[in-house]
Every structure is written in C-alpha cells, then in structure tokens.
Design a protein around this motif. Structure first.
Motif, PDB file in Angstrom:
ATOM      1  N   THR A 248      42.379  52.674  34.715  1.00 65.82           N
ATOM      2  CA  THR A 248      42.110  51.321  34.221  1.00 65.82           C
ATOM      3  C   THR A 248      43.389  50.586  33.828  1.00 65.82           C
ATOM      4  O   THR A 248      43.644  49.478  34.319  1.00 65.82           O
ATOM      5  CB  THR A 248      41.127  51.381  33.043  1.00 65.82           C
ATOM      6  OG1 THR A 248      39.900  51.969  33.494  1.00 65.82           O
ATOM      7  CG2 THR A 248      40.851  49.995  32.498  1.00 65.82           C
ATOM      8  N   THR A 251      45.615  50.115  37.001  1.00 64.12           N
ATOM      9  CA  THR A 251      45.065  49.101  37.917  1.00 64.12           C
ATOM     10  C   THR A 251      45.290  47.696  37.365  1.00 64.12           C
ATOM     11  O   THR A 251      45.649  46.759  38.107  1.00 64.12           O
ATOM     12  CB  THR A 251      43.567  49.349  38.127  1.00 64.12           C
ATOM     13  OG1 THR A 251      43.386  50.656  38.670  1.00 64.12           O
ATOM     14  CG2 THR A 251      42.979  48.322  39.077  1.00 64.12           C
ATOM     15  N   ARG A 252      45.081  47.551  36.029  1.00 64.68           N
ATOM     16  CA  ARG A 252      45.297  46.238  35.408  1.00 64.68           C
ATOM     17  C   ARG A 252      46.758  45.836  35.535  1.00 64.68           C
ATOM     18  O   ARG A 252      47.070  44.663  35.817  1.00 64.68           O
ATOM     19  CB  ARG A 252      44.892  46.293  33.941  1.00 64.68           C
ATOM     20  CG  ARG A 252      44.931  44.944  33.249  1.00 64.68           C
ATOM     21  CD  ARG A 252      44.568  45.048  31.777  1.00 64.68           C
ATOM     22  NE  ARG A 252      43.235  45.601  31.582  1.00 64.68           N
ATOM     23  CZ  ARG A 252      42.977  46.760  31.022  1.00 64.68           C
ATOM     24  NH1 ARG A 252      43.988  47.504  30.569  1.00 64.68           N
ATOM     25  NH2 ARG A 252      41.737  47.189  30.879  1.00 64.68           N
ATOM     26  N   THR A 256      48.077  42.626  37.650  1.00 67.38           N
ATOM     27  CA  THR A 256      48.883  41.613  36.963  1.00 67.38           C
ATOM     28  C   THR A 256      50.168  41.342  37.711  1.00 67.38           C
ATOM     29  O   THR A 256      50.595  40.184  37.871  1.00 67.38           O
ATOM     30  CB  THR A 256      49.187  42.082  35.530  1.00 67.38           C
ATOM     31  OG1 THR A 256      47.962  42.303  34.827  1.00 67.38           O
ATOM     32  CG2 THR A 256      50.012  41.045  34.773  1.00 67.38           C
ATOM     33  N   LYS A 276      52.201  41.741  29.949  1.00 68.30           N
ATOM     34  CA  LYS A 276      50.889  42.367  30.201  1.00 68.30           C
ATOM     35  C   LYS A 276      51.047  43.707  30.918  1.00 68.30           C
ATOM     36  O   LYS A 276      50.317  44.673  30.648  1.00 68.30           O
ATOM     37  CB  LYS A 276      50.018  41.428  31.017  1.00 68.30           C
ATOM     38  CG  LYS A 276      49.574  40.182  30.260  1.00 68.30           C
ATOM     39  CD  LYS A 276      48.669  39.312  31.132  1.00 68.30           C
ATOM     40  CE  LYS A 276      48.192  38.070  30.360  1.00 68.30           C
ATOM     41  NZ  LYS A 276      47.326  37.211  31.187  1.00 68.30           N
ATOM     42  N   GLY A 280      49.909  47.594  29.644  1.00 65.95           N
ATOM     43  CA  GLY A 280      49.141  48.590  30.405  1.00 65.95           C
ATOM     44  C   GLY A 280      49.871  49.905  30.538  1.00 65.95           C
ATOM     45  O   GLY A 280      49.275  50.984  30.417  1.00 65.95           O
TER      46      GLY A 280
END
Length: 477
Positions: A248, A251-252, A256, A276, A280
């Motif tokens: 998760t 992948t984020r 981004t 961002k 992550g």
C-alpha cells in the motif's frame, strides 16, 4: 549370521560388562570365604591335634592304650585318628594301619594320606597329623580328617551354582529386554521424526506418564514441537501480511511519483510530490524497523542489560511523556502507584512495552473517556494494569490481536502497523512475565512481574502523555 540390531546395542554391551564384573566379584568373594574358612579350620584342627598329642604323650603306657581306645569310641563322625606303633613299626593300638614312610617325626603338624581301619573296614583318608617318639621307644601318631574342608568347598560350589548362575542369566535377560525395548522406542521415535520432517507438524513423540528420563525428554521435545508448530502457523501468513502492508505505501509512493512526473509544472508541486513519496517510504521503513525490533527481542539479545527496575518511576516517566496527546484528545490519564515496587528486567524494553499499552489505550478511548495505569501488589507478583473506557477486545479476538499485523475491522481506519501488542508480548516473554488481555467492554491489559521489593509510598496523579516517535502503534484496544 548377523546378530539382531538390539544385540549390537551399547546398552546390551554394558549389560554384559556389568554382568561379567558382578560374576567376577561374586566368585572372588566366595573364593575368599572358602580360603579364609579353610585356613581357620586347618589352624583350629592343628591346635586340637597338638593339644591331644600333649595329653596322650603325658600318660603312662597302660593308661595311654585305654585313653586312645576311649578317644576313638567317642568319635561317631569318624574324623579322629590315632595310632600307637612299636619302634619296629608294628601297630599296637588305634585306627591307623601303618605310618606313611615319608612322615617327619618332629612334632610338626603335617598333611598325609593314611589307611584307616575300624569296624566298617579299611579306607584311605586325607588327614592332618603329628608323629612323636615316646620315651619307651614307641611312636604315637594323632591326626584328624580334613574332608570337612572339602565339604565346605562343595557347599561354596553349590552356592555359586545356585546363586550366581541364575543371577547372571537374569541380569543378561533383563539387559536383552531393556535393549530390545529401547530399540523399539528409538525405532518408533525415528518413524515419528521422519513424519515431522516430512511436514506432519501435528505428530508428537510417544511418552508415558512416568518419571523416566525418556518420558521427560519426550515431554520437553513435544513442548518444543508445540511451540514450533505455533510459530510456523503464525509465520505462514506473515509474508503475505508484510507484502500487503508494504504494497500500500509503496504503491501510493509510485503513483505519486508518476503523477508528479507527468503533472507537476512548478517547483512547489514537485516538492509536494517528494514529500508524499517520503511519507510512504517512511511508513514502509517503519514496518521493516518494527519487524527487526521484534526479531531482536525474540532472540533474547537484550538480556545482558537486565537490572533492578523501579516500576513506579517507570510508570511516572511514561505518563509524563503522554500528557500532551491525552490533553489534546480530551482523555484523562490516571496513574495509581501506592507502592514503590521493583522487578528485574531491561528498563528500556519495559518502558517501550508500557508506552505501547498506554498509547493504544489513549488512541482507542473516545473523548471524555479515561485511561488508568495501576501498579498493584498481587500474590507473589507485581501487577502493572492498563485500563481504558474504549470499545475493548472481544473474546474471539483476544488471541488474534497478539498476531503480527492483525488489525480489527472496527479500527481499520486508525493509523498503525498491528505490531504493538505483539511487541509487548515478546518483551513479556523475554522477561518471563505474565501478559494477559481481558476481553469485554473497555480494554484491560495486565503485565505480571515477579516482585522484588515493596515499600509503601502513596502516589496518585492524573496526567496525560506524549508518545515517543519510536513507539509502535497498535490498533487493538
């Protein structure tokens, strides 16, 4: 022909060795008894013969003949021998037919084989006797049969045959039986171990409800297999859980970066994308760090730092840390530590465990609720209890919350890794403490520590605390 497997075992070899030593010891003992008895009987017989010779030699010739005849009449067991001979060797009286030619006439007790004659006939006997020349020229011989010594030898031999031989055979039979029994158990254990190696984790070693060393070993090994089975089952899904939890944030971060590469047109937009992405990656690193931390604790690498830990001071330090966040959320944190209690452990690890419990309680207690941290003197232990007025843990989730990465459905929206209680459990196991979660409305968690010292010192405070950045977040209660 090849011997059976159990006949070649070390147990049977030791049995034969011990049986041989036992037989040698018994033979030596009986031989010593025989030789000692023979020597004592011979010495006593020689003294009797010498005494009789002195008595007979001191009598007059007329009384000597009567004394010899009377002496032989009072010998129903036919062990006494006496003979009176003239200077030319003619027998005058007694039950000796002749004197052996090789006897010494020197008053010394000596062994000889003579011809005995009496009303039953003529018979050869092995005797001990003394020969003395008398003043009138006659020769007097007094002796005693030594066949009773041979009888003792026969008694010892029968005792040896009736006692030693069956004992040795029984010892060998027991050794063969024990060797075969041990071999059968080893074969059974090998078969079960092969099934365990093949993947049958439910298989266990056989044991009986006895105090035997093998049964005790089987119980210990079975306990180890139980622990291994639990660990293997718990680790079976860890890989998937780790992959799921890492996928998760990674992948984020990837999405981004892709969107920033194609859509960012200013430096500020690129910096926002980078921030961002870093968030992550930090979340992924937190998961990896937490896993390594658990592995370090579970491998007992911190036991060298153990010492005396004052629990009241530890609770006060944790509560002081959490004051700001509790105030921000509107949760009252109350600490009850009426006794100065201590235990033996690693202070940093215990702070980490208590901090995780307090952090969980504050996190899952709604505004206006209360979190209590209590230090109690229990029965032989010090109890550190954390209570809150949150939703609590249900009965069917009490064991599940201790698994790695487990997150209840009702707290999925709350941030965390699902490792906090697992970490607390690992720290408790490292210290040998009791860690208990009580299900029901409102979460109640206890850590039972062996009591070290106790001193009355009332301390009641109401504080809240700020979580340290190194604390793991646990969404279980």
């Amino acid at each position: 022909m090849q011997l059976p497997e159990f006949m070649r075992s070390t147990t049977l070899r030791w049995t034969f060795l011990v049986a041989g030593i036992f037989a040698s010891f018994i033979v030596g003992l009986l031989g010593f008894i025989y030789l000692k008895t023979e020597s004592d009987l011979t010495t006593r017989s020689d003294r009797v013969i010498a005494s009789q010779m002195s008595v007979f030699a001191g009598l007059s010739p007329e009384r000597r003949l009567d004394a010899i005849n009377e002496h032989l009449k009072q010998d129903p067991s036919r062990v006494q021998l006496a003979g009176l001979f003239s200077s030319n060797g003619r027998r005058i009286a007694g039950n000796l037919e002749t004197l052996p030619f090789d006897l010494r006439n020197d008053d010394a007790v000596q062994s000889a084989v003579v011809d005995r004659i009496d009303e039953t006939g003529r018979q050869k006997q092995a005797v001990r006797l003394i020969v003395r020349s008398l003043p009138n020229g006659d020769v007097l011989a007094i002796g005693r049969d030594v066949d009773e010594v041979g009888e003792i030898a026969r008694v010892v031999g029968r005792a040896l045959a009736l006692g030693l031989v069956p004992a040795v055979l029984l010892c060998l039979a027991v050794g063969v039986a024990l060797s075969a029994r041990a071999r059968n158990r080893i074969v059974e254990v090998n078969a079960r171990v092969q099934r365990i190696v093949a993947g049958d984790l439910r298989e266990r070693l056989p044991h009986r409800n006895t105090d035997g060393a093998f049964s005790e070993l089987a119980v210990i090994v079975n306990g180890m297999l139980d622990e291994m089975e639990t660990l293997i089952h718990s680790l079976a899904g860890v890989g998937n859980d780790i992959a799921h939890d890492l996928r998760t944030p990674l992948t984020r971060a990837r999405l981004t970066l892709e969107r920033g590469r194609s859509g960012a047109t200013t430096l500020e937009q690129l910096q926002m994308v980078a921030d961002k992405t870093i968030d992550g990656l930090d979340q992924s690193l937190s998961i990896i760090t937490a896993i390594l931390r658990l592995a370090e604790i579970e491998k007992h690498q911190r036991s060298a730092g153990f010492g005396k830990v004052a629990l009241a001071d530890l609770i006060g330090e944790v509560s002081d840390m959490y004051e700001p966040i509790a105030e921000d959320k509107g949760v009252a944190l109350v600490v009850h530590s009426p006794h100065e209690l201590s235990t033996h452990g690693d202070r940093d690890l215990l702070i980490e465990a208590v901090a995780n419990l307090v952090d969980n309680a504050i996190k899952f207690t709604p505004a206006g609720g209360q979190v209590e941290v209590e230090l109690l003197a229990g029965d032989g232990e010090t109890i550190l209890r954390v209570k809150d007025t949150g939703a609590g843990i249900s009965e069917h989730e009490r064991d599940a919350v201790l698994r790695r990465f487990y997150r209840s459905d009702k707290v999925r929206h709350t941030s965390g890794l699902g490792l906090g209680l697992n970490l607390v459990g690992a720290i408790a196991r490292l210290h040998g403490f009791r860690f208990t979660i009580f299900p029901g409305s409102g979460c109640v968690v206890e850590i039972g520590c062996p009591r070290s010292t106790a001193r009355t010192n009332l301390r009641v405070t109401g504080v809240t605390a700020l979580p340290a950045r190194t604390m793991l977040q646990e969404p279980s209660c």
